[in-house]
Design a protein around this motif. Structure first.
Motif, short mmCIF file in Angstrom:
data_model
loop_
_atom_site.label_atom_id
_atom_site.label_comp_id
_atom_site.label_asym_id
_atom_site.label_seq_id
_atom_site.Cartn_x
_atom_site.Cartn_y
_atom_site.Cartn_z
N LEU A 167 10.83 110.34 7.55
CA LEU A 167 9.80 110.58 6.54
C LEU A 167 9.65 109.37 5.62
O LEU A 167 8.63 109.23 4.95
N ASN A 168 10.66 108.52 5.61
CA ASN A 168 10.70 107.39 4.69
C ASN A 168 10.18 106.12 5.39
O ASN A 168 10.74 105.68 6.39
N PHE A 179 28.75 108.02 1.28
CA PHE A 179 28.58 109.43 1.61
C PHE A 179 28.47 110.18 0.29
O PHE A 179 29.41 110.20 -0.50
N ARG A 180 27.32 110.79 0.08
CA ARG A 180 27.03 111.37 -1.22
C ARG A 180 27.81 112.67 -1.45
O ARG A 180 28.03 113.46 -0.52
P1 NAD Z 1 20.52 110.32 4.70
O1 NAD Z 1 20.01 111.30 3.72
O2 NAD Z 1 20.76 108.91 4.29
O3 NAD Z 1 19.56 110.29 6.00
C1 NAD Z 1 18.87 111.39 6.49
C2 NAD Z 1 17.47 110.90 6.87
O4 NAD Z 1 16.75 112.00 7.44
C3 NAD Z 1 16.66 110.43 5.66
O5 NAD Z 1 16.24 109.09 5.88
C4 NAD Z 1 15.49 111.39 5.60
O6 NAD Z 1 14.27 110.79 5.17
C5 NAD Z 1 15.41 111.87 7.04
N1 NAD Z 1 14.72 113.15 7.20
C6 NAD Z 1 14.90 114.29 6.50
N2 NAD Z 1 14.08 115.26 6.94
C7 NAD Z 1 13.36 114.69 7.93
C8 NAD Z 1 12.33 115.17 8.77
N3 NAD Z 1 11.87 116.44 8.67
N4 NAD Z 1 11.79 114.33 9.69
C9 NAD Z 1 12.24 113.05 9.78
N5 NAD Z 1 13.19 112.53 9.01
C10 NAD Z 1 13.75 113.34 8.09
O7 NAD Z 1 21.85 110.98 5.28
P2 NAD Z 1 23.03 110.24 6.09
O8 NAD Z 1 24.06 109.78 5.12
O9 NAD Z 1 22.45 109.26 7.07
O10 NAD Z 1 23.64 111.50 6.86
C11 NAD Z 1 23.00 112.10 7.99
C12 NAD Z 1 23.94 113.15 8.55
O11 NAD Z 1 25.16 112.53 8.94
C13 NAD Z 1 24.30 114.24 7.52
O12 NAD Z 1 24.41 115.48 8.17
C14 NAD Z 1 25.66 113.77 7.00
O13 NAD Z 1 26.44 114.85 6.54
C15 NAD Z 1 26.25 113.12 8.24
N6 NAD Z 1 27.23 112.06 7.99
C16 NAD Z 1 27.04 111.11 7.02
C17 NAD Z 1 28.01 110.14 6.80
C18 NAD Z 1 27.86 109.10 5.73
O14 NAD Z 1 28.85 108.40 5.42
N7 NAD Z 1 26.69 108.90 5.12
C19 NAD Z 1 29.16 110.12 7.59
C20 NAD Z 1 29.32 111.07 8.59
C21 NAD Z 1 28.35 112.04 8.79
#
Ligand code: NAD
Length: 296
Positions: free
Chosen positions: A32-33, A232-233
């Protein structure tokens, strides 16, 4: 090399999609971004105009979305992934979500001949950037074997852990250990500083002994320096503690420390730290003792 549709190009998805493109896969991505789409193009991928455009004609689809409502919307909703991709396509949801949604997605996929895996990851942003993730995969063994070359491009520890949903249960176990470790490292820092002992030096010793951990190795310096840029938030860890507690309830087991850590994470969110890195649990633990220190 495969045609890969990649949905969700956030902190984790952006470097993961870039590794797949660099390995020679044809990657079409959607988020979406708009900034995320520009990063994908810079990494050699194609920016799609919507979910259907990204996954149309793909042999493998990867989703890396925040939580189960986004996975339901992208994968299950009319016009979503399952409506668009062909029978036989592999769909790996690498988001961290509740196991029951992974099972629901697998059933809906099976009804259309689509092979579904839940494949959440651990290793954080650094693990994604260095293609060194741990990937815990639930689903059929044959589908895991088919997807493994793609997972191997993203991670170093890639393990089939059981049937649909099992990947998410392993990830829940991972997150309760990570949350608990952060809480204890935070308590160690508060104790050291309140006692007038240099926390950095103290943690250096801990990191080399039995108390050592990846968290101490990677995060002790930034915690002592109060650098809480995510990473990781806290908001995402709050979601994950909820998944762990719900899974415990489902399995009729008591996880008392997980319950306590979940409350500390919830406090961090309530205090307004949801968008900080989960190492900001230190701020919560400090405030319990009436101490606070500015980020430096
Ligand atoms: P993030 O919020 O940075 O990324 C998620 C992305 O999904 C965003 O860019 C958002 O715009 C996109 N998005 C949301 N709804 C959407 C839609 N309907 N269509 C298209 N795009 C859409 O989150 P992240 O940190 O990348 O984490 C992603 C997953 O991985 C989560 O479930 C998180 O718990 C897991 N995770 C994250 C980490 C970390 O360190 N950040 C580590 C392990 C696992």
């Amino acid at each position: 090399m495969s045609r890969i549709g990649f949905i969700g190009l956030g902190v984790m998805g952006t470097p993961m999609a870039a590794h797949l493109a660099a390995a020679g896969h044809e990657v079409s991505g959607f988020d979406l971004n708009a900034d995320a789409l520009a990063k994908l193009e810079a990494a050699g991928g194609r920016a799609a105009k919507d979910v259907a455009d990204a996954v149309s004609g793909a042999e493998v689809v990867i989703t890396m979305l925040p939580n189960h409502p986004q996975v339901e919307q992208v994968v299950l909703a009319p016009g979503g992934v399952l409506d668009t991709i062909a029978p036989g396509t592999l769909l790996a949801d690498m988001s961290t979500i509740r196991p029951e949604t992974s099972i629901e997605v697998a059933k809906a996929g099976a009804a259309k001949g689509i092979r579904v895996l839940d494949a959440p990851v651990s290793g954080g942003q650094a693990g994604a950037e260095q293609a060194a993730l741990s990937i815990m995969v639930g689903g059929d063994e044959a589908d895991f074997a088919a997807a493994k070359p793609v997972f191997d491009t993203l991670g170093k520890t890639v393990v089939h852990v059981g049937p649909h949903g099992a990947g998410q249960v392993v990830k829940a176990a991972n997150q309760l250990v990570v949350g608990g470790t952060y809480a204890l490292v935070a308590e160690a820092i508060v104790l050291l500083e309140a006692s007038g002992v240099d926390a950095g030096t103290g943690l250096d010793v801990l990191a080399g002994g039995l108390a050592g951990s990846r968290i101490l190795e990677l995060k002790r310096k930034s915690m002592v320096a109060r650098q809480f840029e995510p990473g990781f938030r806290i908001d995402l860890h709050h979601k994950d503690m909820g998944i762990a507690l719900a899974a415990a309830r489902q399995s009729d087991v008591a996880l008392p420390l997980t319950g306590l850590v979940a409350q500390l994470v919830a406090a961090g969110r309530a205090m307004g730290y949801g968008s900080l890195d989960h190492s900001a649990l230190l701020k919560v633990v400090e405030e319990l003792s009436g101490r606070s220190s500015e980020e430096v």
